[in-house]
Design a protein around this motif. Structure first.
Motif, mmCIF file in Angstrom:
data_model
loop_
_atom_site.group_PDB
_atom_site.id
_atom_site.type_symbol
_atom_site.label_atom_id
_atom_site.label_comp_id
_atom_site.label_asym_id
_atom_site.label_seq_id
_atom_site.Cartn_x
_atom_site.Cartn_y
_atom_site.Cartn_z
ATOM 1 N N ASP A 42 0.827 -1.205 0.000
ATOM 2 C CA ASP A 42 0.000 0.000 0.000
ATOM 3 C C ASP A 42 0.865 1.260 0.000
ATOM 4 N N TRP B 118 2.393 1.180 -3.846
ATOM 5 C CA TRP B 118 1.419 1.395 -4.912
ATOM 6 C C TRP B 118 1.028 2.866 -5.004
ATOM 7 N N ALA C 237 -8.179 1.069 -7.786
ATOM 8 C CA ALA C 237 -8.145 1.781 -6.509
ATOM 9 C C ALA C 237 -7.123 1.136 -5.571
ATOM 10 N N THR C 238 -7.095 -0.183 -5.544
ATOM 11 C CA THR C 238 -6.122 -0.879 -4.704
ATOM 12 C C THR C 238 -4.707 -0.512 -5.118
ATOM 13 N N LEU C 239 -4.475 -0.497 -6.437
ATOM 14 C CA LEU C 239 -3.111 -0.241 -6.925
ATOM 15 C C LEU C 239 -2.730 1.242 -6.860
ATOM 16 N N LYS C 240 -3.644 2.068 -6.325
ATOM 17 C CA LYS C 240 -3.242 3.435 -6.017
ATOM 18 C C LYS C 240 -2.648 3.486 -4.613
ATOM 19 N N GLY C 241 -2.733 2.357 -3.902
ATOM 20 C CA GLY C 241 -2.205 2.325 -2.548
ATOM 21 C C GLY C 241 -3.103 3.005 -1.531
ATOM 22 N N LEU C 242 -4.421 2.966 -1.783
ATOM 23 C CA LEU C 242 -5.331 3.645 -0.859
ATOM 24 C C LEU C 242 -5.467 2.886 0.457
ATOM 25 N N GLY C 243 -5.120 1.628 0.467
ATOM 26 C CA GLY C 243 -5.355 0.814 1.656
ATOM 27 C C GLY C 243 -6.736 0.182 1.559
ATOM 28 N N ARG C 244 -6.848 -1.031 2.096
ATOM 29 C CA ARG C 244 -8.076 -1.797 1.907
ATOM 30 C C ARG C 244 -9.305 -1.075 2.454
#
Lengths: 682, 291, 319
Positions: free
Chosen positions: A86, A89, C217-224
């Protein structure tokens, strides 16, 4: 030399499926250094997309990295947990996707979707992030970015969506950006503009790019280095200049030659023999050995390594560098057993086999139940004239929404025209299909675009081909199997395939069956609606060759619809260029590809990516996107985007025809000026 | 030439083979397989119902409200009838009703949904509106209504439940057809001049059979559900025919003294509906249908 | 947007009109002579004729339909045939209120529980929790509500004696003073629907979680957590509105079995008894109520949905 930011070592990825484990990547090594665009090229099934997502460390549920390392900034991503990823990314590792529509959340404004990258990583406050989003949209050349950020994805065109995707990818200023076929779903003029942006970014940023594509032309334009992949392995690795200068691996060599060349002649295209190997059943030795015309005994015994050959150029081949090949066109030429065309199509009289007169097709509008929701019609085809002579091929080319497919569907009778006349061999056939005579039905056929849906999945190949023979009842039942077998052979398929179901065939084989079905009734005219656009280039080459052979044998006339100018050029005698329901230019293939041009044709020609990095050509870019066909521009439909607009006259009057002879250019620009234009291809 | 054996229509054997292949695949889906076993169990019970027990389903005895015992494993009711016998016999009633009603619904719904989607235009508009309105009545309410007109009875219950299924199956058939209708092989059939009837029957129908099969299993479950409910309300099968819903309805006054009168038929209904729903779930996974 | 609402409104009205015709026609088709039924077997021909005249049974079909419909508009629903002299209007209103209370009670129970279960199961497809919830909900939709009801009665009334087995309301006391009588019917009524809605939400969650934009959205690094709350939930829960609406319509009219099991005085049982007794005015009024309720709820949902979903707002705006 700078340290690579991404270093992939011996990467192996396996997908677990119910049938078997599939090794999608099998020992891939590659480096990407800052400031470079590293291309990964290959046909479907070669593993290039898997590679992209493996680098992102985000594989499908059933996929697993089973070996090797992915070193990003010196750290192995395989050892990172999801929460550690996270952090990486978006901020250090960004991605741009093939399908911009599906990759944007439909219920959030696009500004939010760009800005959230910065806010999530604590790089900026929300207001700052929105400000930066506006800057980024501006940078990818979106007009009025302040307004666009509040729009929802569906309110934007495909090209705009992809720019939003790029802006979101750039937001966190990642050191490496993985681009997975970012222009594949876009029209060629839109693609050209996106590729311009990629080039600009490469020059301005010190980021690294991993660029995945199936299109050698695209990578020739934007790439610095390139990896050619086949069956989960890199088979050739080189700088762009080296690769297009000389190909060391036979696969690359054949692949490059199978692309219809804008300069090249109209000879048969090079084919790559055979079809993609089954990843669950790889051959012994070299993966390509089963299809390789240059193979030696060693190739089917031991597996070659990727070996340096010259400079930074390496190939996974024992025979590399291969000598200039003896011309190997395709598989063995089909044996014509006395031609299957017992009765060559006869015309009632001389004159065009197909003649389309002021044809219009408008969809919707008017017929609504409630007066307040009455809509204007979509003017899909808006006054098209076209003649097709016997034995000739007219190519119809244009971008999505230009009406080319509707034109074909109207001619064949799948929809009825709103206005205008269609004549076939002198006979008026301006009626829906249900009202056409059996003779007409038999003699006009169509080959469709999508191999996955062109055959009924519940029918065998034999049933599919036999059906038209039975329906039109010309043959006694007992000779139908024989006739079917001959048809199969005529399209280069083994008659034993007759018992197979479509899901047991490859895409190329399905299109061959579709061709056999169309030719079963000995048609005088066959419409081709993008018959190769869903296929890989090497398969495309085999189908194009087949269609030409069939035409030579049978004397059938073709109307060939395609978005790909090079394909159309390869197969057509005449070309019609369509834009927003109108034919803007018509002429022989040579006339279309050389000046004078219609400004739209000129822009199209300049946008095609050519697999030759040394080829510089005029850069003509269209502004904006195609206007809605519900409310097309007045005067000349192209005036809103025309880079050579004359003046007010373009907005008020429909353009006159100039050109001379059979060449027709619909444009207000004086003929002398049109004649002065230099060739786009230089 | 001899190498091409050209079957011009899939043989009955091909059909059976493809049906069997689903059963084989079902074995890997625990839920679907459990459903299959439950349904097969009930099929066997209904076939052999008369031979399983020594009593007749409507045979009275003086042994009233007997609690479960070896001679009456599920006890007896207020007329001294053996509950176990009535349950086994009731499975025949349930199957007769549910199978016929499902078939009726499938035939009617498919015909309407398929033709609505295929022809489109005003036909689709009118049929669609009609189905919407039919659907706006809860199925039970339609059933009550129509049974009010026709009067209760086995045939009427079948008709009513079948009709109640039609709009729902019609909707499923319609959306499945819409997915197939614009595929190129259908257009290819039109281009070569096939009749509408041929296209619907030979090109489209085979491709929506999977979806209809899953829907059929769901509707079968719902048929049992509905017929039991109708029996419970006194609108369904009339006494003394052994019917599970009716048995529960009759048991209500004796809940305090003879709860088994309610419990066993309830278990029978629940297991059959559950089995059919499990089977539908498994079939859906196996056929890969997305709905 | 406005034009969409307007055409949807006209559509709803048309549907109600067509439904009213259907109701009227089917009521006509009921076997038996109304006059005979009112006056009994031994009525004279003269009195029968007089009554037919009074009830306008001799007039042509369409005249009687129009008379009936205009009565509906005036709020005059006639008098009951089986409960002599009882006005249908107030009777229906009272029953409608009871049905509404039951439906609202069920919804208050169903919505949070099904959302919770559906989301929990959908977040981890294939996990043991998902399997448990999936099997439970399959069970819920498999048990007709009279079975659930009987089981509840056996446990809570017969065995434990906590709650009453019968829910026939006392007219002299307000409905909210009789809450314990409502609990078991609400639970019995909720079972099937709880199952349906939970399964729907689960499927919708799974679909959205697998979507390309969730991946992006996940691969933007937003966090789960952010990915779920900001990107997944909204898109997954929106379609649930329609399902809930359909079920709400069903709750208002389809609760016959529960009402019969517990002796609860709702609209559905009113209609059931009216059908059994050939009480045509009550039957017509009750059915019309159910249809109007259902179509209104659907209309409201469509409009609400359009407001909430930008995609639809846009595409319909173009119509």
């Amino acid at each position: 030399m700078t340290e690579p930011i991404l270093k992939i070592e011996n990467l192996e990825v396996t997908y677990r499926t119910e049938r078997a484990d599939v090794r999608a990547l099998n020992g891939v090594n590659l480096d990407v250094t800052p400031g470079e665009v590293r291309g990964v090229v290959g046909e479907s099934g070669c593993g290039k997309s898997t590679l992209a997502f493996a680098v992102m460390r985000y594989l499908d549920r059933n996929g697993e990295i089973t070996g090797g390392r992915i070193l990003f900034k010196g750290e192995d991503l395989r050892e990172k947990s999801d929460s550690e990823m996270d952090e990486i990314w978006g901020k250090h590792l960004g991605m741009i996707y093939q399908d911009p529509t599906a990759s944007l959340n439909p219920s959030l404004p696009v500004g939010d979707q760009i800005a959230e990258v910065a806010t999530a990583h604590g790089l900026a406050s929300r207001d700052e992030a929105i400000g930066r989003a506006i800057d980024l949209l501006d940078r990818v050349h979106i007009r009025d970015p302040e307004e666009i950020i509040d729009r929802y994805p569906h309110e934007l065109s495909g090209g705009m969506r992809q720019r939003v995707g790029i802006a979101a990818g750039l937001m966190g200023k990642p050191e490496l950006l993985v681009m997975d076929e970012p222009t594949t779903n876009l029209d060629v003029t839109t693609e050209a503009k996106i590729l311009d942006i990629v080039e600009e970014l490469k020059n301005e940023l010190n980021s690294a790019f991993l660029y995945i594509t199936h299109d050698l032309g695209v990578i020739a334009r934007v790439g610095d280095g390139v990896e050619v992949m086949y069956a989960g392995q890199v088979v050739e690795q080189a700088s762009i200049d080296e690769l297009f200068e000389e190909q060391y691996h036979p696969y690359t060599k054949l692949l490059l030659r199978s692309i219809p060349d804008p300069e090249g002649g109209k000879d048969s295209l090079q084919e790559v023999p055979g079809s993609m190997v089954d990843l669950t059943d790889l051959p012994k030795g070299c993966n390509f050995s089963t299809r390789c015309p240059f193979r030696s005994e060693e190739c089917s015994e031991t597996e070659p390594y990727l070996e340096d050959i010259k400079g930074s150029h390496s190939a996974r081949c024992f025979e590399a560098p291969i000598e200039e090949a003896e011309e190997t066109v395709g598989e063995e030429k089909k044996t014509n057993e006395g031609s299957i065309w017992d009765t060559p199509p006869e015309l009632k009289r001389e004159g065009p086999i197909l003649s389309v007169d002021r044809l219009k097709k408008h969809f919707g509008g008017g017929g609504n139940w409630f007066p307040w929701s009455e809509a204007n019609p979509v003017r899909a085809v808006d006054g098209v004239d076209l003649d097709l002579q016997k034995g000739q091929t007219v190519g119809v080319v244009g971008e999505s929404g230009c009406g080319k497919t509707t034109l074909a569907r109207t001619i064949i009778g799948l929809t009825s025209p709103t206005e205008g006349k269609i004549k076939f061999a002198g006979e008026d056939i301006t009626v829906p299909i249900e009202k056409r005579s059996g003779q007409t039905l038999k003699r006009i056929q169509i080959v469709f675009q999508d191999p996955r849906s062109t055959l009924n999945p519940k029918r065998t190949v034999g049933q599919a081909i036999a059906r038209p023979l039975i329906l039109h009842g010309e043959f006694s039942r007992d000779i139908i199997p024989e006739k079917t077998a001959r048809l199969l052979r005529s399209v280069g398929l083994d008659p034993t395939l007759a018992d197979r179901f479509p899901d047991q065939l490859s895409g190329g084989q399905k299109q061959r069956v579709a061709a056999a079905r169309a030719f079963a009734t000995n048609p005088a005219l066959v419409l081709h609606d993008e018959p190769t656009s869903s296929l890989d280039v090497s398969v495309q080459a085999t189908i194009l060759n087949l269609l030409r052979d069939l035409q030579e044998d049978s004397g059938t006339s073709y109307l060939f619809i395609s978005h790909d100018l090079n394909v159309v050029r390869h197969i057509s005698n005449y070309i019609a260029v369509m834009y927003l329901g109108h034919v803007v230019e018509y002429g022989t293939t040579e006339e279309i590809f050389s000046p004078p041009y219609h400004p739209y044709t000129e822009a199209l020609l300049s946008a095609i990516p050519v697999p030759d990095p040394n080829l510089s050509r005029k850069r003509i870019r269209l502004t904006g996107s195609v206007p809605s066909a519900v409310d097309p521009p007045s005067g000349c439909v192209f005036h809103t985007r025309c880079p050579r607009k004359v003046g007010e006259i373009c907005e008020t009057e429909s353009p006159p025809v100039c050109g001379g002879g059979e060449h027709e250019i619909h444009c207000h620009i004086p003929e002398e000026e049109l004649n002065e234009v230099e060739s786009v291809l230089s | 030439m001899a190498e091409t054996s050209l079957d011009l229509a899939p043989s009955a054997w091909d059909r059976i083979k493809s049906g069997l292949s689903y059963v084989v695949k079902l074995r890997r889906k625990p839920l679907g397989f459990a459903g299959l076993i439950i349904i097969v169990f009930w099929i066997l019970v209904s076939i052999f119902a008369p031979y399983i027990t020594p009593y007749g389903p409507t045979q009275f005895s003086s042994d009233k409200f007997a609690s479960p015992s070896p001679s009456h494993p599920f006890g007896t009711d207020r007329w001294g009838r053996d509950v176990f016998t009535r349950i086994t016999a009731g499975s025949r009633t349930a199957f007769t009703l549910a199978l016929s009603a499902t078939l009726l619904g499938l035939v009617g719904g498919t015909a309407l949904g398929l033709s609505a989607a295929y022809f489109g235009g005003w036909i689709e508009e009118v049929l669609g509106r009609l189905m919407d309105i039919l659907m706006s009545f809860p199925a039970l309410l339609i059933a009550m209504f129509v049974l009010g007109v026709l009067g209760p009875g086995t045939i009427n219950v079948i008709i009513v439940i079948g009709i109640a299924h039609i709009p729902r199956i019609g909707r499923v058939a319609r959306s499945a057809t819409l997915q197939v209708k614009n595929q190129e092989f259908v257009e290819a059939a039109r281009v070569r001049g096939e009749s509408d009837f041929y296209i619907m029957g030979a090109e489209i129908l085979p491709n929506i059979l999977d979806t209809l099969g899953v829907e059929g299993a769901i509707r079968f479950a719902y048929s049992i559900f509905l017929s039991a409910s109708l029996g419970f309300l006194g609108l369904g099968v009339q006494p003394p025919t052994p019917d599970w819903g009716l048995m529960i309805s009759e048991s209500r006054s004796y809940l305090q003294i003879a709860p088994w009168l309610a419990i066993f038929p309830a278990l029978a209904i629940a297991s059959m509906v559950l089995g059919a729903n499990f089977l539908a779930e498994g079939l859906e996974e196996v056929t890969g249908g997305e709905r | 947007m406005i034009s969409f609402t307007l055409s949807r409104f006209v559509q709803a009205l048309t549907s109600i009109l067509i439904a009213s015709i259907l109701i009227f026609l089917i009521a006509e088709a009921l076997p038996g002579d109304v006059a005979q039924m009112i006056l009994g077997q031994f009525a004279t021909e003269d009195s029968l004729a007089a009554l037919r005249n009074k009830l306008e049974l001799n007039k042509p079909l369409h005249t009687r339909y129009i008379n009936w419909l205009s009565g509906v508009f005036r709020g005059d629903l006639g008098t009951s045939l089986s409960k002599t002299g009882v006005e249908v209007g107030p009777l229906l209103l009272r029953r409608a209120r009871n049905s509404l209370v039951l439906a609202a009670g069920s919804m208050i129970f169903i919505i949070p529980v099904s959302f919770l279960l559906g989301i929990a199961a959908g977040l981890k497809p294939g996990s043991w929790l998902d399997r448990l919830i999936s099997i439970t909900t399959l069970g819920l939709i498999s048990f007709p509500s009279f079975i659930t009801g009987l089981v509840l009665i056996l446990i809570f009334s017969v065995q434990l004696g906590w709650l009453p087995a019968s829910s026939s309301l006392d007219l002299s006391v307000g409905i909210f003073q009789q809450l314990p009588k409502l609990i078991l019917p609400i639970l019995a009524l909720s079972g099937v629907m709880l199952g349906y809605i939970t399964r729907h939400i689960r499927a919708s969650m799974v679909k959205v979680l697998r979507s390309d934009y969730t991946r992006a959205a996940t691969l933007k690094g937003l966090g789960r957590r952010t990915v779920i709350t900001k990107h997944v939930l909204r898109n997954a829960l929106l379609p649930a509105i329609t399902v809930i609406a359909i079920n709400l319509g069903w709750l208002l009219g389809g609760a016959v079995v529960v009402e019969a099991t517990f002796g609860y005085p709702g609209v559905a049982r009113l209609v059931l008894n009216a059908i059994k007794h050939r009480d045509i005015p009550v039957m017509e009024a009750g059915l019309l109520f159910v249809v109007i309720a259902y179509i209104t709820v659907n209309f409201g949902t469509d409009v609400l949905y359009t407001l909430l979903d930008p995609r639809i707002r846009y595409s319909r705006g173009e119509e």
